[in-house]
Design an enzyme around this catalytic site. Structure first.
Site, short mmCIF file in Angstrom:
data_model
loop_
_atom_site.label_atom_id
_atom_site.label_comp_id
_atom_site.label_asym_id
_atom_site.label_seq_id
_atom_site.Cartn_x
_atom_site.Cartn_y
_atom_site.Cartn_z
N GLY A 55 3.25 8.84 1.24
CA GLY A 55 4.31 9.32 2.53
C GLY A 55 5.70 8.58 2.58
N VAL A 56 6.84 8.87 3.75
CA VAL A 56 7.79 8.11 3.28
C VAL A 56 7.84 6.93 4.35
CG1 VAL A 56 8.10 8.99 6.12
CG2 VAL A 56 10.54 8.44 4.47
N ASP A 57 7.00 6.38 4.99
CA ASP A 57 7.21 4.97 5.76
C ASP A 57 6.27 4.37 4.35
OD1 ASP A 57 7.23 6.07 8.57
OD2 ASP A 57 5.58 6.18 8.50
N SER A 58 5.16 3.92 3.80
CA SER A 58 4.70 3.13 3.09
C SER A 58 6.24 3.59 1.45
CB SER A 58 3.35 3.15 2.34
OG SER A 58 3.71 5.03 1.23
N GLY A 106 2.92 0.63 5.48
CA GLY A 106 3.96 1.33 6.94
C GLY A 106 3.62 1.17 7.83
N CYS A 112 -11.08 2.27 9.50
CA CYS A 112 -10.36 2.27 8.08
C CYS A 112 -9.31 0.99 8.10
CB CYS A 112 -10.01 3.58 8.13
SG CYS A 112 -9.28 3.38 6.28
N GLY A 116 1.12 -1.02 -0.33
CA GLY A 116 0.28 0.13 0.39
C GLY A 116 1.02 1.48 0.22
N MET A 117 0.81 2.25 -1.10
CA MET A 117 1.63 3.84 -0.87
C MET A 117 0.64 4.65 -0.67
SD MET A 117 4.50 2.01 -1.91
CE MET A 117 5.33 3.33 -2.40
N SER A 118 0.84 5.11 -0.01
CA SER A 118 0.22 6.17 0.82
C SER A 118 0.62 8.02 0.84
CB SER A 118 -0.17 6.88 2.23
OG SER A 118 1.30 6.74 2.74
N CYS A 140 -7.98 10.83 8.87
CA CYS A 140 -7.60 10.98 7.07
C CYS A 140 -9.26 11.68 5.92
CB CYS A 140 -7.54 9.57 5.93
SG CYS A 140 -8.63 8.94 6.95
#
Length: 383
Positions: A34-37, A146, A121, A30-32, A218
């Site tokens: 953000g840096v974590d993903s 992430g 969610c 899952g790519m949001s 969100c």
């Protein structure tokens, strides 16, 4: 091939056998945006998996608002995937989100409770709709996110553990997952601390390296919560009443207030009231009144325990006898030592070792044994 010295310092080198085994597994990350993903996808690549990304759109923003950052987040996710050389899929789950998350959120607020939509969610979208889509439509063996949590064991034996970074641990938000869902999920950044995640992103020159973490719910983003709620729920002003039964002011709507709240009550400077601050200690939904008391240590602020329902245990086995463990009644809270006493399979009584302030109906109580997240439930009432 992208190289990160920070990654090499903090992750063990896998054997050829491990890499070969991972190479047979497809992971949809899952790519949001953000840096974590972003870093999660890179870690999975380094571990030999077949990695593809998926960007989920869960909210249809209004044309006249600029609060939702979906377009910018998608552009960042695409830039990261391009840099890593992986495919990015896109899916719109806005209808599922509205039906399964947002409508419940409004119902709870209308009833005077304070829900946590991020937990719902994760339950309904990220580890249900996304997991099913990735497995059935994209042929994934695993999904990855992430989140700062860890997994121990596989399949039926999978356990959910706190993230290694205590400041970022997100197990509180994932307590509804079953051992089966945990077993189908990978959490690459759960094994490291946040500064290391950012350092890896810096090494790789990722566009998300310095991007600030998203905060708040969100679908509300950075906008004012009160303004947002007012668009969907008509406010019902009412009286502010003290624990001594004196009306001392008016509130704009119970839904705008939470237990333990001190600021924004508009009741300072009362005659003969002293200097101590006023706190929300209860909501009388039936009479639409906000109940307040003075002093941060007022007895009405504290609870000796709680009743929880809508239980989810990670191993999906109901608790049938008393259990000593710890609990969090809100995110980032210190663990509270407690004893769980089962009432029936759907309800438990929780008794704290020491009274706790601002235990809030509608929020989640999440239980732990050491590093292991056992599961949790919704706070139905304070004791």
């Amino acid at each position: 091939m992208l190289i990160s010295n920070t990654y090499n310092q903090h992750f063990p080198q896998l054997t050829q056998e491990q890499l070969a085994r991972n190479a047979t597994k497809k992971v949809i990350c899952g790519m949001s945006g953000g840096v974590d993903s972003s870093v999660s996808a890179f870690i999975l690549q380094q571990q030999g998996y077949q990695v593809e990304g998926l960007f989920m759109k869960n909210w249809e923003e209004d044309d006249d608002t600029d609060y939702c950052t979906a377009a910018a987040d998608l552009a960042d996710a695409q830039a990261v995937c391009d840099k890593l050389g992986i495919k990015l899929h896109k899916i719109n789950f806005a209808a599922e989100y509205w039906d399964n998350v947002f409508e419940h959120f409004l119902t709870e607020y209308k009833a005077g409770r304070t829900p946590n939509p991020d937990i719902l969610c994760n339950k309904e979208i990220k580890f249900k709709a996304f997991l099913e889509y990735a497995a059935e439509d994209l042929g994934a063996d695993y999904i990855a996110t992430g989140h700062y949590v860890r997994r121990a064991g596989d399949n039926e034996n999978a356990k959910l553990l706190r993230g290694l970074d205590a400041n970022k641990d997100q197990s509180y938000f994932l307590y509804t997952l079953s051992h089966k869902q945990v077993g189908q999920s990978l959490f690459p950044v759960g094994e490291i601390e946040k500064p290391i995640v950012r350092a890896i992103a810096e090494d790789l020159g990722l566009i998300t390296a310095k991007k600030k973490d998203s905060t708040g719910i969100c679908f509300i983003g950075e906008r004012k919560f009160k303004d947002f709620l007012a668009r969907y729920l008509p406010a019902q002003p009412g009286n502010i009443r003290t624990v001594d039964d004196e009306i001392i002011g008016r509130h704009d709507g119970l839904m705008y207030h939470t237990l333990g709240q001190r600021k924004g009550l508009g009741i300072g400077g009362l005659k003969n009231a002293g200097d101590e601050a006023w706190y929300v200690v209860d909501k009388d939904v039936e009479n639409n009144e906000l109940i307040v008391a003075q002093g941060h240590d007022h007895p009405r602020l504290f609870s000796k325990g709680l009743i929880a329902s809508q239980l989810h245990w990670v191993d999906r086995e109901p608790i049938r006898e008393s259990l000593r463990c710890t609990v969090k009644t809100r995110y980032r809270q210190q663990d509270i030592p407690c004893v769980i006493e089962p009432i029936d399979d759907e309800t438990i009584r929780v008794i704290f070792d020491e009274p706790q302030s601002a235990v809030t109906p509608g929020q989640s109580a999440v239980f732990y044994l050491g590093e292991v997240c056992l599961g949790g439930g919704i706070i139905a009432e304070r004791i």
